[in-house]
Design a protein around this motif. Sequence first.
Motif, PDB file in Angstrom:
ATOM      1  N   ASN A 579       0.844  -1.187   0.000  1.00 51.08           N
ATOM      2  CA  ASN A 579       0.000   0.000   0.000  1.00 51.08           C
ATOM      3  C   ASN A 579       0.884   1.243   0.000  1.00 51.08           C
ATOM      4  N   LEU A 580       0.321   2.391  -0.339  1.00 50.17           N
ATOM      5  CA  LEU A 580       1.070   3.640  -0.420  1.00 50.17           C
ATOM      6  C   LEU A 580       0.583   4.608   0.651  1.00 50.17           C
ATOM      7  N   HIS A 581       1.550   5.322   1.306  1.00 44.45           N
ATOM      8  CA  HIS A 581       1.179   6.415   2.199  1.00 44.45           C
ATOM      9  C   HIS A 581       0.511   7.511   1.378  1.00 44.45           C
ATOM     10  N   PRO A 582      -0.353   8.311   1.991  1.00 46.44           N
ATOM     11  CA  PRO A 582      -0.993   9.400   1.240  1.00 46.44           C
ATOM     12  C   PRO A 582       0.055  10.343   0.652  1.00 46.44           C
ATOM     13  N   GLN A 583      -0.173  10.731  -0.561  1.00 50.22           N
ATOM     14  CA  GLN A 583       0.761  11.633  -1.238  1.00 50.22           C
ATOM     15  C   GLN A 583       0.309  13.086  -1.040  1.00 50.22           C
ATOM     16  N   ASN A 584       1.264  13.977  -0.641  1.00 54.73           N
ATOM     17  CA  ASN A 584       0.951  15.390  -0.437  1.00 54.73           C
ATOM     18  C   ASN A 584       0.739  16.052  -1.795  1.00 54.73           C
ATOM     19  N   THR A 585      -0.438  16.616  -1.967  1.00 52.29           N
ATOM     20  CA  THR A 585      -0.780  17.222  -3.260  1.00 52.29           C
ATOM     21  C   THR A 585      -0.851  18.749  -3.181  1.00 52.29           C
ATOM     22  N   ASP A 586      -0.499  19.331  -2.021  1.00 51.36           N
ATOM     23  CA  ASP A 586      -0.533  20.795  -1.904  1.00 51.36           C
ATOM     24  C   ASP A 586       0.583  21.424  -2.731  1.00 51.36           C
ATOM     25  N   ASN A 587       0.379  22.695  -3.062  1.00 46.35           N
ATOM     26  CA  ASN A 587       1.368  23.456  -3.833  1.00 46.35           C
ATOM     27  C   ASN A 587       1.788  24.721  -3.061  1.00 46.35           C
ATOM     28  N   SER A 609       4.283  19.995   7.876  1.00 44.51           N
ATOM     29  CA  SER A 609       5.179  18.884   7.607  1.00 44.51           C
ATOM     30  C   SER A 609       6.209  18.796   8.723  1.00 44.51           C
ATOM     31  N   VAL A 610       6.944  17.692   8.739  1.00 47.59           N
ATOM     32  CA  VAL A 610       7.981  17.521   9.753  1.00 47.59           C
ATOM     33  C   VAL A 610       9.156  18.443   9.493  1.00 47.59           C
ATOM     34  N   SER A 611       9.496  18.609   8.211  1.00 39.65           N
ATOM     35  CA  SER A 611      10.636  19.476   7.879  1.00 39.65           C
ATOM     36  C   SER A 611      10.410  20.120   6.525  1.00 39.65           C
ATOM     37  N   TYR A 612      11.095  21.310   6.363  1.00 40.06           N
ATOM     38  CA  TYR A 612      11.014  22.045   5.105  1.00 40.06           C
ATOM     39  C   TYR A 612      12.443  22.381   4.685  1.00 40.06           C
ATOM     40  N   SER A 613      12.724  22.268   3.428  1.00 37.63           N
ATOM     41  CA  SER A 613      14.062  22.618   2.938  1.00 37.63           C
ATOM     42  C   SER A 613      13.918  23.325   1.598  1.00 37.63           C
ATOM     43  N   GLU A 618      16.578  28.050   3.472  1.00 34.72           N
ATOM     44  CA  GLU A 618      15.693  28.334   4.593  1.00 34.72           C
ATOM     45  C   GLU A 618      14.898  27.072   4.927  1.00 34.72           C
ATOM     46  N   THR A 619      14.478  26.958   6.190  1.00 33.42           N
ATOM     47  CA  THR A 619      13.821  25.732   6.668  1.00 33.42           C
ATOM     48  C   THR A 619      12.490  26.014   7.353  1.00 33.42           C
ATOM     49  N   THR A 620      11.854  27.113   6.998  1.00 29.99           N
ATOM     50  CA  THR A 620      10.560  27.461   7.585  1.00 29.99           C
ATOM     51  C   THR A 620       9.443  27.164   6.598  1.00 29.99           C
ATOM     52  N   ASN A 634      12.386  25.939  -5.128  1.00 32.36           N
ATOM     53  CA  ASN A 634      12.119  24.532  -4.805  1.00 32.36           C
ATOM     54  C   ASN A 634      11.958  24.372  -3.308  1.00 32.36           C
ATOM     55  N   LEU A 635      11.042  23.474  -2.938  1.00 33.98           N
ATOM     56  CA  LEU A 635      10.838  23.139  -1.537  1.00 33.98           C
ATOM     57  C   LEU A 635      10.721  21.633  -1.405  1.00 33.98           C
ATOM     58  N   THR A 636      11.557  21.021  -0.539  1.00 37.10           N
ATOM     59  CA  THR A 636      11.464  19.589  -0.228  1.00 37.10           C
ATOM     60  C   THR A 636      10.886  19.450   1.155  1.00 37.10           C
ATOM     61  N   ILE A 637       9.783  18.688   1.249  1.00 35.50           N
ATOM     62  CA  ILE A 637       9.128  18.483   2.542  1.00 35.50           C
ATOM     63  C   ILE A 637       9.241  17.019   2.946  1.00 35.50           C
ATOM     64  N   LYS A 638       9.185  16.748   4.222  1.00 32.95           N
ATOM     65  CA  LYS A 638       9.134  15.394   4.764  1.00 32.95           C
ATOM     66  C   LYS A 638       7.956  15.334   5.728  1.00 32.95           C
ATOM     67  N   ASP A 639       7.027  14.289   5.484  1.00 32.97           N
ATOM     68  CA  ASP A 639       5.837  14.229   6.327  1.00 32.97           C
ATOM     69  C   ASP A 639       6.056  13.269   7.487  1.00 32.97           C
TER      70      ASP A 639
END
Length: 748
Positions: A579-587, A609-613, A618-620, A634-639
């Motif tokens: 099964n797949l974890h829910p995918q974040n679809t926000d922009n 999210s748990v973290s922003y990069s 910046e990490t906010t 670009n923004l990399t998030i971790k849920d």
Amino acid sequence: MKNIKNILFTFMLCGFLFCYKAQTVLPYTQDNICLDELISVNLSSLANVKNLVVKDLNNDGTKEVIVTDVSSSIIKIYGFIPAQATFTLKGLINVPGGFGVGKNRAIDAGYFDAGNFMDLVFTTDSFIYVYKNNTNFNFTQQYKIPIPPNFIAQDHYLKADNINNDGFDEFYLISSSTSAGSGFKVMPYLSTVTNIVQQPTQTVCKSLGNVSSSIDISIGNIKNDLDGLKDIIITNSNIADSVFILENNSNASSILLNNIPVFLPTTFPFNTPNFTIYNSELADVNGDNKLDFVFYGNTVTGNKLAVYAGNNNFNLNLHVNIPTSGLNIHDFKIADINNDAIVDFVAIGNYSLSTVSGILVSTGNNNPASYFNTGIAITFTNTSLKLDELQITDVDNNGTKDLVIKPWKLSIDRTYFVPNFSFSVSVSATPSVNCSGNASTLTAVNTSTSTNYNWEFVPTGSVVSTNSSFTTVTTGEYVASLDIDMYSNYTCTQKSDTIKITSNAPLINISTPQNITICPGNSITATASGAISYTWSSTQSGFITNNPTLLITGNTANVFTLAGYLANGCKGTNTISVNLHPQNTDNIIPSKNPACRGDAITLNFPSASVSYSWNTNETTQSIVVTPSAQTLYNLTIKDVNSCTATKTILIDIDERCSPKIYKGISLNGDGTNDVFFIDNIENYKNNRVTIFNRWGREVFVTNNYNNTTNSWPKKEDLSRLAPTTYFYVVDFGDGSQLQKGWIELIKN
């Protein structure tokens, strides 16, 4: 079920194939053979003529039995009623002038004109009669043909068949003439639409021996010609070691027969100069689609059954010599009576050690060394029963060929029907190699109409299913049996061969858990163990690979099935549900895009999210940027599931920094679209904005409009403004043309 009683004595005479089993009586059920007790066709004893005729005279799918009474000169037609297990009289013919007092007469049936029903042909002392079948078994005389003078009052044989492929049946009178010397002749009669024409007579034999009561006639395409023309073979017990073949060269307008006498070698196969042939048949005994010659007769060493190979010509090559000690055969037929697609040998006669008469059944086996299995001797309790002729055909229309017997050789007796309920039960298991731990489906198929199945688990003797098919994981031996009711109060039971489910299923292991949830786009590796070969498949794509290791990529939810096999084919299975974890679809949401050069733009990611990069280091959750040119952020998030996702946004630059007017205002006070918004208006300090209602009344006017502190409508105006259309005039104060248009206030 009632048991079939065995007669107390057993035949001790035994010769190769026909080594008789313990003799039994009718009804009989064993070895895929079920024969019911005798049923009388005619209730009174009659004196019969040659040829037992059992044919569908009126094309209704059921057979009628023709019974003749020489004494009363009557021909009777009987039909079987299965529901009552009796025969009923359907029609009769009074023979004009009587059958006469000469030698035995003959009768047959065929299509002798363009009618839809079978007609009858029969002989008397002096004439051949053809009676037309009109309808409802109403027969009328159509032809009266004089028998040639030299053959009047002689022994007559009659055979009807279509041998020239003209659509009509011909008939053949076979007789001898004492005035013409020894031997016998065949007189063909050609049927046309309007007439029956005698064809040239064929002299079959001029040597010793006249036509006697032991002549036998068979018709078939011996050479397997593509034109399908049937040849005729004749044997006569008065002429030892001889077979007469009439090669068929006929056409639609004439019957042309070429006589080919074949004399069996005096030293082969019986080491005797005389093989007296009593009965003969043409049949494909060995399943090679060629007609074989089967002869029964007597030698100085005893009775024999000889099978000669058919080889598409008229040569006779011996296949097998079968002694038949113990039974004096009066007639035999080769036919599949148990629906196993292999022809069987069925004979009637009386037994050498007694006056008891009965039936011999030898089922076929396709073995070139014998062709038929051990014979089963079945006696009739009526010891005075007369047996001369046998026919095998489906009388009661149940899909299985029945037996009909009757006398004619100076005997007076009834014609009898032996109902046949024979069938076979075959069983199979899927998979063919069965292993415990995996469910096996056992299926039984039979050639009867019955569905009364009983599956027996052999180790315990218990019935485990009454269906034709069932599924089990229990190892051991199984047998399927089937019951079918016969016309009498007996039940025929047949059993299948034993089928076995063995225990040797492998335990298949997978290196990953059976249920796993991964992040979209991520991959895992699953490795199989416990077998020697593997097959991976999935619900999405079916077969994937035979490799023990599988790379699984999380594109969609999927179920992967692993089948593992041992060297003996036994199979084990295991599965992985992915099964797949829910995918974040926000922009990313920008405060402004496009922007003016040097504008401060807020970029906000709406979900926690748990973290922003950001690519700005910046990490906010939100950042402020001031792009001076078109820029990609670009923004990399971790849920919370440690799943990562990368979001991008391109901020464009409006070099002219032109104003842009938005025309939708909602009146719900949620802080979104609550004011008349003019993008970049703050760059035009001398602006003037005027708002009118739909009747042209000015409702708002201001200088230096800025979308925030100086904007329309004010918060206190939201409750009193009607949701409708308003009109605006914007003067940017830079000398440019006034901007005019409409605004829609929406209440939601």
